[in-house]
Design an enzyme around this catalytic site. Structure first.
Site, short mmCIF file in Angstrom:
data_model
loop_
_atom_site.label_atom_id
_atom_site.label_comp_id
_atom_site.label_asym_id
_atom_site.label_seq_id
_atom_site.Cartn_x
_atom_site.Cartn_y
_atom_site.Cartn_z
CG ASP A 38 -4.95 4.91 6.94
OD1 ASP A 38 -3.61 4.94 6.90
OD2 ASP A 38 -4.94 4.39 5.42
CB SER A 89 -0.76 0.25 1.24
OG SER A 89 -0.03 -0.24 2.31
CG HIS A 98 -1.97 3.49 4.45
ND1 HIS A 98 -3.08 2.63 4.88
CD2 HIS A 98 -0.67 2.67 3.65
CE1 HIS A 98 -3.26 1.63 4.01
NE2 HIS A 98 -1.48 1.54 3.97
#
Ligand SMILES: *[C@@H]1O[C@H](CO)[C@@H](O)[C@H](O)[C@H]1NC(C)=O
Ligand SMILES: *[C@@H]1O[C@H](CO)[C@@H](O)[C@H](O)[C@H]1NC(C)=O
Length: 383
Positions: A349, A45, A352
């Site tokens: 978040d 990610s 990240h």
């Protein structure tokens, strides 16, 4: 170890400002003068530009709110480090290999997907959320990409010519999920024992890309200090003895440092084997740790606090109501929305980074001063 890192940072940090100034001029006119015509990226990610959400569509706001103004398949409010690197090289943002609509692969492809591991997963995305597209699968996808490029003989408007395979920059940013996914159940000492195989997988992938694709230029990102992530901090008691002076989890960050040493050592071995390749170790950890420890020194306000989350408090993170979620908690409607000022946060978040943090990390990386061997900006793009 952390003292050492901070010591390095104090001398290296001013370079970041120089690099930022350089970039703002070179990015604009880099289009014709970049040494690398393409980037092929492998990762999770931290560098997924839409692969996971192309395979499993459902991403919702407020992801993408800052730069794209819509969910853009990235685990952030805006651009990722790989986006800033592509832009600094004068290249378009990387199209995900898995995205069948609107992709353009003439300047590379992105095989990264959210929740990918370096090792083959033993579980399913439907059970634990782990991506099926682990590093070995991403490598296979690159080989299929190579096959298609060779077969098209330059006659496919979506694909590059075959010369690009050897000329491209290959970036690898993976391993974080191998580290974090078993932390809760197995504990950090047990997870540490699995890290040599994670590092071997990465080094083996570099050698395979070298021999089967003809790749010669590699940038390998190390692991960031996940012990400063609100997602992990929110689960610890406030008076935990496992917190350092900056409020990060000591044992987790110690495990990360151990992983990074293994990776650095392994890349040194790869360099001996692949003598005509450039294998660069990128110390993203040092920059990210500095942002978490001293956010205000870099124009930010909050270190280990999520911009997009639920629950407020120190970390604004609740694992049951993740960024973008709306749920009923204790009989009341709960929504994890974004803060009004993501530009002041390191953490988007709880896991990240924000676009604000990513831009600072990217400019530091591009400056070359966080790379071993030192990575000259002029190699990326000549002014
Ligand atoms: C999956 O299980 C196999 C066999 O037990 C093990 O060797 C491998 O390391 C496991 N993979 C991960 C990612 O834990
Ligand atoms: C990585 O290893 C090289 C030697 O191969 C060393 O000079 C460098 O300081 C190491 N970097 C870090 C961040 O440990």
């Amino acid at each position: 170890m952390q003292i050492g890192c901070r010591g390095t940072m104090r001398t290296a940090w001013p370079l970041l400002l120089v690099a930022t100034a350089l970039l703002s001029t070179s990015a604009a006119r880099a289009r014709r003068t970049c040494r690398f015509p393409a980037v092929f990226n492998f990762g999770d990610s931290n560098s997924d530009t839409g692969g996971f959400w192309a395979a499993f569509p459902a991403q919702q706001g407020p992801f993408g709110m800052t730069y794209f103004g819509r969910p853009a398949g990235r685990a952030s409010d805006g651009r990722l480090v790989i986006d800033f690197i592509a832009q600094a090289m004068g290249l378009p943002l990387l199209s995900p290999y898995l995205q069948s609509i609107g992709s353009d692969y003439r300047h590379g492809a992105n095989f990264a997907t959210l929740a990918s591991t370096a090792l083959l997963p033993n579980t399913s995305v439907f059970v634990t959320g782990t991506s099926p597209f682990s590093l070995g699968i991403q490598l296979n996808q690159m080989k299929e990409f190579r096959n298609r490029v060779l077969a098209s003989k330059g006659n496919n408007g979506q694909l590059p010519g075959s010369e690009i395979l050897g000329d491209a920059l290959y970036t690898i940013d993976i391993g974080q999920n191998d580290f974090t996914s078993n932390l809760g159940s197995l504990g950090v000492e047990s997870v540490k024992r699995s890290l040599p195989s994670v590092v071997s997988q990465i080094s083996w992938t570099i050698q395979d890309l070298y021999s089967s694709i003809g790749a010669r230029s590699f940038m390998v990102f190390n692991m960031v200090p996940v012990g400063c992530y609100p997602a992990f901090l929110a689960g610890l008691p406030r008076d935990s003895k496992d917190l350092d002076e900056f409020g990060c989890v000591k044992s987790y960050n110690g495990g990360v440092t151990y992983y990074n040493q293994l990776l650095n050592d392994s890349l040194a071995e790869v360099r001996k084997t692949l003598q005509d390749a450039s294998v660069v170790y990128v110390d993203k950890h040092a920059v990210t740790l500095e942002l978490f420890q001293h956010p205000t020194a870099h124009g930010l306000k909050h270190g280990a606090r999520a911009c997009c989350g639920y629950g407020g408090g120190t970390y604004n993170f609740d694992r049951d109501v993740y960024c973008g979620d709306s749920k009923v908690v204790n009989g009341e409607a709960a929504t994890a929305g974004a803060c009004a000022d993501p530009q002041n946060y390191v953490s988007w978040d709880g896991i990240h980074a924000t676009e604000a943090a990513n831009s600072r990390i990217a400019y530091a990386v591009i400056s070359g001063s966080y790379s071993y061997p030192p990575f000259d900006l002029s190699k990326l793009c000549s002014p």
